[in-house]
Scaffold this active site. Structure first.
Site, PDB file in Angstrom:
ATOM      1  CG  HIS A 122      28.853  43.114  82.853  1.00 50.38           C
ATOM      2  ND1 HIS A 122      28.276  42.414  81.826  1.00 50.38           N
ATOM      3  CD2 HIS A 122      30.103  42.595  82.989  1.00 50.38           C
ATOM      4  CE1 HIS A 122      29.121  41.520  81.361  1.00 50.38           C
ATOM      5  NE2 HIS A 122      30.250  41.610  82.048  1.00 50.38           N
ATOM      6  CG  ASP A 152      25.393  43.319  80.263  1.00 53.45           C
ATOM      7  OD1 ASP A 152      25.810  44.410  80.701  1.00 53.45           O
ATOM      8  OD2 ASP A 152      26.019  42.257  80.401  1.00 53.45           O
ATOM      9  CB  SER A 227      32.083  40.487  79.339  1.00 55.70           C
ATOM     10  OG  SER A 227      31.783  39.362  80.109  1.00 55.70           O
TER      11      SER A 227
END
Length: 467
Positions: A122, A152, A227
């Site tokens: 993402h 992911d 992230s």
């Protein structure tokens, strides 16, 4: 006068004894406390405090792990390139020219000295250009090597040599309460380190998108810009890729989640060796065992995965697993719930043999199961993923050919309701496998309408056309 002298003498003697007792007994205790590295707040002596060193193999000194890891974590920018100005202000500033815009940013982990970097899918999704900034402020353009959206995970590469990198640790070995560090480069201000413990293993966030999940949960602070960063153990080994937080505000409130390193490493190796991710499956469908189900099936255990269905051509069927069996262990990993099972299988490949411990009729058995290949194909225009249908799937739907919808790419309830439905035709051509679907769509003009024929749960064919 004599009484007064005696009273003074007794008072002095009492003071001397009190001071001596303090020096002899109490002051030594406080000096001993002062020599420890632990600091306490509040009034001392109200509650009992243990100053014994931790039993679990660490003195909670994170400096070595931090020094080993900060240079292996990078800042990743997702940059969009556009041809025309997007606003009146850009038109005035640039005239008719386009430019670049930052779509998003996150972190990444260097895993080889020649520049391979793991990050979240993402973070880089939809990027026209990917920029990577090292901890020493050097910036590089990165090439996208491959992705696995369901986990992911994305693999990118920069053209560099002799980089500091993080070695993979074994995420199967982590323990609840184990110290961990979350290392990220969230604001391009060089790497940031936060500390916490492993709060849970094999955590499923229940996003209802049809994708099994198995995250490491930690209370080390993970914010959105982290992230794709690293979750490391006290030895500086990579045990997870930070990927998500749970929060009503979008900021850290106590829980973060990471993809286990064994799963991330397997995905990266598959991308490098095969160009895509090789998924192995047992070939069963099941659900978490609980007390109510345990009573219903008259079982003596209330944890595990109870098998609801077995694909007739799968490794599970070949090994003898049956409906109603309770899976309690796979290899040396205890299975308490489905996410324990799917998390471990996610670190394996088709053809691998795993030992599965089952409970059947009150007796435990150990079976060797060969994992079969799970082939999928994303039909992007309709937002659905399909996999090969088994003979039992076709028999249930009363059709002779087709592929089965395995996941909803968008995750909406309408698409979710289609999971398990059979697609028999695409553009009026019969499909018997994922390979047929891939062949039809790869040879098709994306601008042309797409016709898809479904068999609904009542066994009736319905055809829809997407423009």
């Amino acid at each position: 006068m004599k009484k007064l002298t005696t009273l003074v003498f007794v008072s002095m003697l009492g003071g001397i004894l009190t001071l001596g007792s303090y020096k002899l007994f109490l002051e030594e205790d406080f000096v001993a406390m002062g020599n420890t590295e632990m600091m306490t707040t509040g009034t001392p002596g109200i509650l009992p405090v243990s100053f014994e060193p931790p039993v679990y193999g660490t003195n909670a000194d994170f400096t070595e792990a931090a020094e080993k890891t900060v240079h292996g974590v990078v800042h990743v920018k997702n940059v969009a390139i556009y041809d025309q100005p997007r606003t009146i202000w850009e038109l005035q500033a640039r005239g008719g020219a386009g430019g670049k815009a930052l779509r998003g940013a996150g972190s990444g982990v260097i895993i080889t000295p020649d520049g391979y970097i793991v990050t979240n899918n993402h973070v880089i999704a939809g990027a026209s250009e990917i920029q990577v900034t090292l901890n020493n402020n050097k910036t590089y353009k990165a090439e996208l090597i491959g992705t696995e959206p369901s986990a992911d995970i994305a693999l990118i590469k920069i053209d560099a040599r002799d980089l500091d990198y993080l070695p993979f640790g074994n995420s199967n070995n982590i323990k609840l309460g184990e110290w961990v560090l979350a290392v990220g480069n969230p604001f391009n201000l060089t790497s940031t380190v936060t500390a916490g413990i492993v709060s849970a293993r094999a955590r499923d966030l229940n996003t209802n998108d049809g994708t099994p999940q198995s995250f490491i949960q930690t209370d080390a602070a993970i914010n959105p810009g982290n992230s794709g960063g690293a979750l490391v153990n006290i030895n500086g080994e990579l045990i997870g890729i930070n990927t998500a937080i749970t929060s009503q505000t979008g900021s850290y409130i106590g829980y973060g989640f990471a993809v286990p390193s064994n799963n991330a490493r397997k995905i990266v190796e598959d991308i490098l060796e095969y160009g895509n991710v090789q998924k192995g499956i047992l070939g069963i469908r099941g659900r978490d065992l609980n007390q109510n189900i345990s009573r219903e099936y008259n079982l003596e255990v209330a944890q595990g995965v109870i098998v609801a269905d077995v694909d007739s051509e799968s490794g599970a069927a070949m090994a003898g697993i049956k409906d109603g069996d309770v899976i309690r262990q796979i290899d040396n990993v205890t299975v308490r719930k489905m996410s324990d099972l799917t998390g471990y299988i996610g670190s394996k490949r088709p053809g691998d043999i795993v030992k599965v411990n089952i409970l059947r009729n009150g007796r435990e058995r150990e079976l060797d199961v060969k994992l079969t290949k799970y082939e999928t194909y994303a039909i992007t225009p309709i937002g659905l993923e399909v996999t090969n249908a088994s003979k039992d799937d076709l028999k249930r739907s009363k059709v002779s050919n087709g592929v089965k919808i395995s996941a909803a790419l968008k995750g909406d309830k309408r698409s979710q309701a289609l999971i398990g439905i059979i697609i028999t035709k695409i553009d009026n051509e019969d499909v018997t496998s994922v390979a047929d679907v891939r062949k039809i769509l790869n040879s098709k003009d994306p601008q042309e309408p797409l016709s898809v024929t479904f068999v609904n749960r009542e066994g009736k064919e319905q055809t829809y056309i997407w423009q």
